[in-house]
Motif scaffolding. Structure first.
Motif, mmCIF file in Angstrom:
data_model
loop_
_atom_site.group_PDB
_atom_site.id
_atom_site.type_symbol
_atom_site.label_atom_id
_atom_site.label_comp_id
_atom_site.label_asym_id
_atom_site.label_seq_id
_atom_site.Cartn_x
_atom_site.Cartn_y
_atom_site.Cartn_z
ATOM 1 N N GLU A 91 -77.284 -12.955 23.078
ATOM 2 C CA GLU A 91 -76.740 -14.213 22.848
ATOM 3 C C GLU A 91 -75.889 -14.539 21.819
ATOM 4 O OE1 GLU A 91 -80.334 -16.490 25.631
ATOM 5 O OE2 GLU A 91 -80.529 -16.096 23.244
ATOM 6 N N PHE A 92 -76.474 -13.970 20.636
ATOM 7 C CA PHE A 92 -75.442 -14.269 19.415
ATOM 8 C C PHE A 92 -74.131 -13.389 19.332
ATOM 9 C CE2 PHE A 92 -74.380 -11.982 15.527
ATOM 10 C CZ PHE A 92 -73.822 -13.149 14.638
ATOM 11 N N ILE A 93 -74.045 -12.269 19.804
ATOM 12 C CA ILE A 93 -72.672 -11.699 20.106
ATOM 13 C C ILE A 93 -71.826 -12.381 20.879
ATOM 14 C CG2 ILE A 93 -71.796 -9.590 20.953
ATOM 15 C CD1 ILE A 93 -72.887 -9.301 17.840
ATOM 16 N N HIS A 94 -72.373 -13.061 22.080
ATOM 17 C CA HIS A 94 -71.655 -13.634 23.211
ATOM 18 C C HIS A 94 -71.249 -14.962 22.533
ATOM 19 C CE1 HIS A 94 -73.214 -10.909 26.531
ATOM 20 N NE2 HIS A 94 -72.357 -10.316 25.924
ATOM 21 N N SER A 95 -71.867 -15.442 21.505
ATOM 22 C CA SER A 95 -71.518 -16.669 21.199
ATOM 23 C C SER A 95 -70.503 -16.808 19.946
ATOM 24 C CB SER A 95 -72.733 -17.547 20.627
ATOM 25 O OG SER A 95 -73.351 -16.868 19.389
ATOM 26 N N ILE A 96 -69.930 -15.963 19.445
ATOM 27 C CA ILE A 96 -69.074 -15.851 18.576
ATOM 28 C C ILE A 96 -67.777 -15.305 19.153
ATOM 29 C CG2 ILE A 96 -70.584 -15.495 16.618
ATOM 30 C CD1 ILE A 96 -70.208 -12.694 16.693
ATOM 31 N N PRO A 97 -66.602 -15.856 18.455
ATOM 32 C CA PRO A 97 -65.268 -15.395 19.145
ATOM 33 C C PRO A 97 -64.984 -13.994 18.753
ATOM 34 C CG PRO A 97 -65.090 -16.837 16.910
ATOM 35 C CD PRO A 97 -66.439 -16.938 17.275
ATOM 36 N N ASN A 98 -63.809 -13.641 19.222
ATOM 37 C CA ASN A 98 -63.088 -12.340 19.229
ATOM 38 C C ASN A 98 -61.480 -12.600 18.881
ATOM 39 O OD1 ASN A 98 -62.640 -9.450 19.102
ATOM 40 N ND2 ASN A 98 -63.053 -9.208 21.123
ATOM 41 N N PRO A 99 -60.963 -12.118 17.763
ATOM 42 C CA PRO A 99 -61.722 -11.565 16.694
ATOM 43 C C PRO A 99 -62.553 -12.631 15.755
ATOM 44 C CG PRO A 99 -59.480 -12.053 16.320
ATOM 45 C CD PRO A 99 -59.691 -12.440 17.727
ATOM 46 N N THR A 100 -63.429 -11.907 14.928
ATOM 47 C CA THR A 100 -64.207 -12.745 13.878
ATOM 48 C C THR A 100 -64.246 -11.701 12.884
ATOM 49 O OG1 THR A 100 -65.880 -14.277 13.417
ATOM 50 C CG2 THR A 100 -66.415 -12.402 14.837
ATOM 51 N N PRO A 176 -77.928 -7.686 -2.485
ATOM 52 C CA PRO A 176 -77.324 -7.370 -1.007
ATOM 53 C C PRO A 176 -76.449 -6.192 -1.365
ATOM 54 C CG PRO A 176 -77.620 -9.780 -1.399
ATOM 55 C CD PRO A 176 -77.874 -9.180 -2.641
ATOM 56 N N GLU A 177 -76.287 -5.350 -0.290
ATOM 57 C CA GLU A 177 -75.472 -4.354 -0.292
ATOM 58 C C GLU A 177 -74.702 -4.270 1.118
ATOM 59 O OE1 GLU A 177 -75.488 0.624 -0.248
ATOM 60 O OE2 GLU A 177 -77.369 -0.339 -0.699
ATOM 61 N N ILE A 178 -73.299 -4.505 1.066
ATOM 62 C CA ILE A 178 -72.595 -4.569 2.150
ATOM 63 C C ILE A 178 -72.328 -3.131 2.766
ATOM 64 C CG2 ILE A 178 -70.116 -5.154 3.029
ATOM 65 C CD1 ILE A 178 -70.052 -7.448 1.172
ATOM 66 N N GLU A 179 -72.337 -3.078 3.934
ATOM 67 C CA GLU A 179 -72.384 -1.705 4.738
ATOM 68 C C GLU A 179 -70.992 -1.657 5.477
ATOM 69 O OE1 GLU A 179 -76.022 -1.924 7.175
ATOM 70 O OE2 GLU A 179 -76.785 -0.224 5.914
ATOM 71 N N ASN A 180 -70.615 -2.565 6.054
ATOM 72 C CA ASN A 180 -69.713 -2.666 7.013
ATOM 73 C C ASN A 180 -69.096 -4.102 7.260
ATOM 74 O OD1 ASN A 180 -67.886 -1.508 8.696
ATOM 75 N ND2 ASN A 180 -68.994 -1.640 10.590
ATOM 76 N N LEU A 181 -67.929 -4.152 7.618
ATOM 77 C CA LEU A 181 -67.072 -5.409 8.110
ATOM 78 C C LEU A 181 -66.158 -4.973 9.362
ATOM 79 C CD1 LEU A 181 -65.120 -7.626 6.014
ATOM 80 C CD2 LEU A 181 -64.057 -6.916 7.864
ATOM 81 N N GLU A 182 -66.566 -5.895 10.616
ATOM 82 C CA GLU A 182 -65.963 -5.679 11.967
ATOM 83 C C GLU A 182 -65.428 -7.003 12.195
ATOM 84 O OE1 GLU A 182 -64.727 -3.525 14.652
ATOM 85 O OE2 GLU A 182 -66.430 -2.367 13.901
ATOM 86 N N THR A 183 -64.389 -6.836 13.089
ATOM 87 C CA THR A 183 -63.680 -7.766 13.586
ATOM 88 C C THR A 183 -63.905 -7.913 15.013
ATOM 89 O OG1 THR A 183 -61.542 -6.673 13.975
ATOM 90 C CG2 THR A 183 -61.782 -7.722 12.040
ATOM 91 N N ASN A 184 -64.252 -7.093 15.620
ATOM 92 C CA ASN A 184 -64.787 -7.198 17.226
ATOM 93 C C ASN A 184 -66.364 -7.066 17.334
ATOM 94 O OD1 ASN A 184 -65.002 -6.979 19.959
ATOM 95 N ND2 ASN A 184 -63.818 -5.202 20.337
ATOM 96 N N PRO A 185 -66.909 -8.195 17.703
ATOM 97 C CA PRO A 185 -68.482 -8.046 17.789
ATOM 98 C C PRO A 185 -68.788 -7.490 18.747
ATOM 99 C CG PRO A 185 -67.376 -10.462 17.854
ATOM 100 C CD PRO A 185 -66.285 -9.499 17.927
ATOM 101 N N ALA A 186 -68.241 -7.033 19.686
ATOM 102 C CA ALA A 186 -68.793 -6.111 20.844
ATOM 103 C C ALA A 186 -68.956 -4.717 20.251
ATOM 104 C CB ALA A 186 -67.720 -6.035 22.119
ATOM 105 N N LEU A 187 -68.190 -4.293 19.259
ATOM 106 C CA LEU A 187 -68.265 -3.123 18.835
ATOM 107 C C LEU A 187 -69.633 -2.870 17.986
ATOM 108 C CD1 LEU A 187 -64.496 -2.203 17.927
ATOM 109 C CD2 LEU A 187 -65.933 -1.494 20.198
ATOM 110 N N ASN A 188 -70.317 -3.876 17.534
ATOM 111 C CA ASN A 188 -71.411 -3.696 16.624
ATOM 112 C C ASN A 188 -72.369 -3.777 17.497
ATOM 113 O OD1 ASN A 188 -73.594 -4.751 14.792
ATOM 114 N ND2 ASN A 188 -72.090 -5.034 13.404
#
Length: 331
Positions: A91-100, A176-188
């Motif tokens: 539900e979270f992934i579907h609620s956010i825009p693409n790209p983000t 906190p340690e940043i691991e990754n930055l993604e713009t397409n939620p569906a790929l996470n």
């Protein structure tokens, strides 16, 4: 809340029961049992106390990052927490825009990955201001360039690092340690679709325009520290710390208090006549033998057994034993 009957209705009901017109079993059947539906595909693992504590922590976080963004962007920024709700990861992934901008990071002792999502409108306004613009113009949805990603990565790094300060009242977390930055939620694909998560949503007011940022905390990340997310436990820890500090301060103040310590060599009984005849050099016979231990008094209470002797040119008492063993509890 159950419906309240009037006196006339109560009388009519009692009359019907007494006359046999209405059986007690029939009355019981008339009561409807309210059943609450439970969706096993979306298990509610976060209790109200957990949600309330997360809200308190991130309400403090919203004030911290308001100051951070205002200083970083050199303009007035207001951040407010909008909601804390339990949903599934899907539900979270579907609620956010693409790209983000979806940033994945770790923060021990919370296990697994936590997600920080920055709405595109928020990102474009921040980019425009940092690159010399006013942040007033409207933005069209477009793909983020590598330059955009590098700039917003540094901004998000500062925002995410402030979580350590927000959590310090209830939990000692690492940087906190940043691991990754993604713009397409569906790929996470860090979590299963049905995994329950706590979604914390913030509204960000920049240059009279509202945008949103979200923090997604999986249940698996905080499962081991759930007991510390109960508000009563939170304040109990504070009370215990305060009580321990007060106890140490009282002990320090008591340690500098002078108390009178004296040794009772022995006792004897004299008549008034013998007392009046005493002169310098007279010897008084005591009840104790010379090899018997003597009492050592603290104040007016006898606490120790001792042995008389000399220490160099001074007279002294060597402590042999504690008269009342319970005295050790006050040490």
């Amino acid at each position: 809340m159950a419906e309240v009957l009037s006196q006339g209705e109560i009388d009519a009901l009692l009359s019907a029961l007494s006359s046999g017109e209405l059986e007690p079993e029939q009355l019981a059947k008339q009561e409807e049992h309210k059943v609450k539906k439970y969706d096993f595909r979306s298990p509610q693992k976060f209790s109200k106390d957990h949600i309330r504590t997360l809200e308190l922590v991130h309400d403090n976080y919203s004030r911290i990052i308001s100051s951070y963004l205002s200083a970083h962007l050199r303009t007035n920024v207001k951040v407010k927490i909008m909601s804390v709700q339990q949903i599934t990861y899907e539900e979270f992934i579907h609620s956010i825009p693409n790209p983000t901008i979806l940033t994945t990071f770790k923060m021990s002792p919370l296990s697994g990955s936590i997600l920080f999502e920055a709405n595109p409108e928020f990102v474009f306004k921040v980019l425009d201001i940092l690159l010399g613009g006013s942040g007033i113009k409207d933005f069209k949805m477009k793909e983020f360039t590598d330059i955009d990603k590098n700039i917003i990565r540094n901004v998000n790094k500062g925002l995410i690092s402030n979580l350590k300060l927000a959590w310090e009242d209830i939990l000692d977390v690492t940087e906190p340690e940043i691991e990754n930055l993604e713009t397409n939620p569906a790929l996470n694909q860090t979590l299963a679709p049905n995994e329950p998560v706590a979604l914390i949503t913030f509204s960000v007011d920049i240059v009279n325009s509202n945008s949103f940022i979200n923090i997604c905390i999986p249940y698996l990340s905080i499962e081991k520290i759930l007991d510390k997310l109960v508000v009563q436990y939170w304040f109990k820890e504070s009370d215990d710390t305060f009580a321990e500090d007060s106890r140490e301060k009282i002990k320090d103040r008591l340690n500098i208090v002078d108390v009178e310590v004296k040794a009772l060599l022995g006792k004897c009984s004299l008549t008034v006549e013998d007392f009046l005849r005493l002169n310098s050099g007279d010897i008084i016979t005591l009840e104790k033998r010379i090899n018997e231990p003597i009492e050592v008094l603290v104040g007016e209470q006898s606490h120790y057994y001792g042995k008389a002797g000399t220490i160099g040119k001074n007279k002294g008492i060597q402590i042999l034993d504690i008269r009342d063993k319970d005295v050790e509890n006050y040490g």
